[in-house]
Write an enzyme that holds these catalytic residues in place. Structure first.
Site, PDB file in Angstrom:
ATOM      1  CD  GLU A  50      -2.380  -1.459   2.047  1.00 50.81           C
ATOM      2  OE1 GLU A  50      -2.928  -2.258   2.570  1.00 50.81           O
ATOM      3  OE2 GLU A  50      -1.777  -1.927   3.830  1.00 50.81           O
ATOM      4  CG  ASP A  57      -7.597  -5.956  11.047  1.00 48.29           C
ATOM      5  OD1 ASP A  57      -7.262  -5.215   9.918  1.00 48.29           O
ATOM      6  OD2 ASP A  57      -8.448  -7.242  10.395  1.00 48.29           O
TER       7      ASP A  57
HETATM    8  N1  LIG Z   1       6.094 -13.416   7.108  1.00 49.78           N
HETATM    9  C1  LIG Z   1       6.061 -12.743   8.303  1.00 49.78           C
HETATM   10  N2  LIG Z   1       7.194 -13.161   9.329  1.00 49.78           N
HETATM   11  C2  LIG Z   1       7.633 -12.260  10.617  1.00 49.78           C
HETATM   12  N3  LIG Z   1       6.440 -10.689  11.100  1.00 49.78           N
HETATM   13  C3  LIG Z   1       5.276 -10.521  10.333  1.00 49.78           C
HETATM   14  C4  LIG Z   1       5.294 -11.347   8.502  1.00 49.78           C
HETATM   15  N4  LIG Z   1       4.534 -11.065   8.168  1.00 49.78           N
HETATM   16  C5  LIG Z   1       3.651 -10.218   9.101  1.00 49.78           C
HETATM   17  N5  LIG Z   1       4.507  -9.501  10.472  1.00 49.78           N
HETATM   18  C6  LIG Z   1       4.339  -8.648  10.945  1.00 49.78           C
HETATM   19  O1  LIG Z   1       3.327  -8.314  11.379  1.00 49.78           O
HETATM   20  C7  LIG Z   1       2.957  -7.206  11.114  1.00 49.78           C
HETATM   21  C8  LIG Z   1       2.376  -6.040  10.000  1.00 49.78           C
HETATM   22  O2  LIG Z   1       2.303  -7.733   8.754  1.00 49.78           O
HETATM   23  P1  LIG Z   1       1.945  -6.764   7.149  1.00 49.78           P
HETATM   24  O3  LIG Z   1       2.740  -5.895   7.223  1.00 49.78           O
HETATM   25  O4  LIG Z   1       2.063  -7.871   6.532  1.00 49.78           O
HETATM   26  O5  LIG Z   1       0.677  -6.038   7.052  1.00 49.78           O
HETATM   27  P2  LIG Z   1      -0.727  -6.624   6.551  1.00 49.78           P
HETATM   28  O6  LIG Z   1       0.213  -7.315   5.000  1.00 49.78           O
HETATM   29  O7  LIG Z   1      -0.867  -5.187   6.800  1.00 49.78           O
HETATM   30  O8  LIG Z   1      -1.884  -7.224   7.183  1.00 49.78           O
HETATM   31  P3  LIG Z   1      -2.759  -7.438   7.141  1.00 49.78           P
HETATM   32  O9  LIG Z   1      -3.507  -7.615   5.704  1.00 49.78           O
HETATM   33  O10 LIG Z   1      -2.633  -9.386   6.518  1.00 49.78           O
HETATM   34  O11 LIG Z   1      -3.541  -8.172   8.436  1.00 49.78           O
HETATM   35  C9  LIG Z   1       4.981  -6.347  10.565  1.00 49.78           C
HETATM   36  O12 LIG Z   1       4.565  -5.442  10.793  1.00 49.78           O
HETATM   37  C10 LIG Z   1       5.629  -7.739  11.767  1.00 49.78           C
HETATM   38  O13 LIG Z   1       5.508  -7.443  12.440  1.00 49.78           O
HETATM   39 MG   LIG Z   2      -3.277  -4.696   5.572  1.00 50.37          MG
END
Ligand SMILES: Nc1ncnc2c1ncn2[C@@H]1O[C@H](COP(=O)(O)OP(=O)(O)OP(=O)(O)O)[C@@H](O)[C@H]1O
Ligand SMILES: [Mg+2]
Length: 341
Positions: A214, A281
């Site tokens: 994003e 979230d």
């Molecule tokens: N593969 C991973 N390994 C370790 N930590 C992860 C991983 N994926 C996510 N995290 C943890 O979760 C946090 C949020 O993940 P991400 O950046 O994927 O957010 P997102 O894409 O908004 O998630 P979603 O939309 O699925 O709720 C990251 O900042 C990290 O701390």
């Molecule tokens: Mg998200």
């Protein structure tokens, strides 16, 4: 380069402060339904498997899952959203009540309450069925929604806008929030979980929390390397004029732009990764709750990073208990937080 060292005992003490802190959550709510069963035969009607359902589970998703995460951490979420007026809205209210989440809805006759049904057999997702309408909320419904936000956020210093692109967040809605704060004479800190097509709507907010994809789409820039993330973050500051920016980086943790030229990197603490669903979230819920409890911004993000590290090790969109957070802080290797700029 100035680094920041985490004091585990002090951070752990902050967890206690989360209890009872209030956060208003407004955005798109949905029901996640899981139909779990066995596939033994092919249908005589069509060449498809017949699933004999043995379990039918309902979880609250979207902004509802953000509110649930706040509740699980011991906070008091005030959820505001829209739903339909049929049986599914009653189900939504029941699921939220069971989670202990206080929720107010604008009921819109004829609009379906968003429902995402996954059919699962032998650990395998066979099919997903979506029932939703994503047309923008306007007119009297928008006026009613803003009235509910006004009441729900009256004693909240932090408001989360959880945008899943299902019609709640529009230009008119964001303008309506501005008008509310102006009338009130105080402005809560507004955190936004963004939806890319709506990026331009989040001007002047306290802190958007985009993931890497994003961030890239919002800035129209790549986010593969550290330098690229920094440039994309700066571009977002230039266009949105937000106060801060939190970019979550999946396995690379998160980058907190306290300002365009003051950026912290917090590496993930996750030891095992099963299911990253809902980690975003958990991040926005934890940061918002910690800020509402008076924890400073960087420490709030460090707490959120620990919380996200816990939920990615669990199945489905999970949430974190205060004790789980304290245990993670006490037992996991301390993440090395450093200044990127
Ligand atoms: N593969 C991973 N390994 C370790 N930590 C992860 C991983 N994926 C996510 N995290 C943890 O979760 C946090 C949020 O993940 P991400 O950046 O994927 O957010 P997102 O894409 O908004 O998630 P979603 O939309 O699925 O709720 C990251 O900042 C990290 O701390
Ligand atoms: Mg998200």
């Amino acid at each position: 380069m100035v680094n920041y060292s985490i004091d585990g005992a002090a951070l752990s003490a902050q967890v206690a402060r989360l209890a009872g802190a209030r956060v208003c959550v407004v955005g798109d709510v949905m029901i996640d339904e899981y139909l779990v069963g066995d596939a033994q035969r092919i249908s005589p009607e069509a060449p498809v498997p017949v699933i004999s359902v043995s379990e039918d589970r309902h979880l609250v998703g979207g902004a509802g899952n953000v509110a649930k995460n706040i509740r699980t951490l011991g906070g008091v979420p005030r959820l505001v959203s829209v739903c339909g007026n049929g049986a599914r809205s009653a189900l939504l209210r029941r699921v939220l009540r069971d989670e202990g989440v206080d929720a107010e809805f604008v009921e819109i006759p004829g609009r379906p309450t968003t429902l995402k049904t996954r059919v699962i057999a032998r650990q395998q997702q066979m099919l997903r069925i979506d029932r939703e309408e994503t047309s923008p909320i306007g007119g009297q419904h928008l006026a009613d929604l803003l009235r509910l936000v006004d009441a729900a956020s009256a004693d909240c210093s932090v408001v989360i806008v959880s945008d899943y692109g299902k019609g709640v967040v529009t230009r008119e809605f964001m303008d309506g929030l501005e008008t509310l704060w102006a009338q009130r004479g105080t402005r809560p800190a507004v955190l936004v979980d963004p939806k890319t097509p709506n990026f331009h709507l989040y001007r002047n907010v306290f802190m958007p929390t985009p993931n890497a994809k994003e961030t890239s789409e919002g800035a129209h820039l790549p986010t593969g390397t550290r330098e690229e993330i920094l440039a994309a973050g700066r571009a977002i500051f230039d266009t949105l004029h937000c106060r801060h920016l939190l970019t979550t980086l999946g396995p690379k943790g998160m980058a907190l732009f306290e300002a365009a030229d003051k950026v912290w990197h917090i590496p993930t603490t996750a030891r095992s990764v099963f299911d990253v669903t809902g980690a975003g979230d958990t991040v926005i819920a934890t940061v918002a709750l910690a800020l509402a409890a008076g924890v400073d911004l960087l420490e709030s993000c460090v707490l959120a990073n620990y919380a996200a590290g816990i939920v990615v090790g669990q199945v489905g969109a999970a949430s974190v208990l205060p004790d789980e957070l304290r245990e993670a802080i006490a037992t996991l290797p301390v993440p090395h937080v450093d200044r990127w700029v």
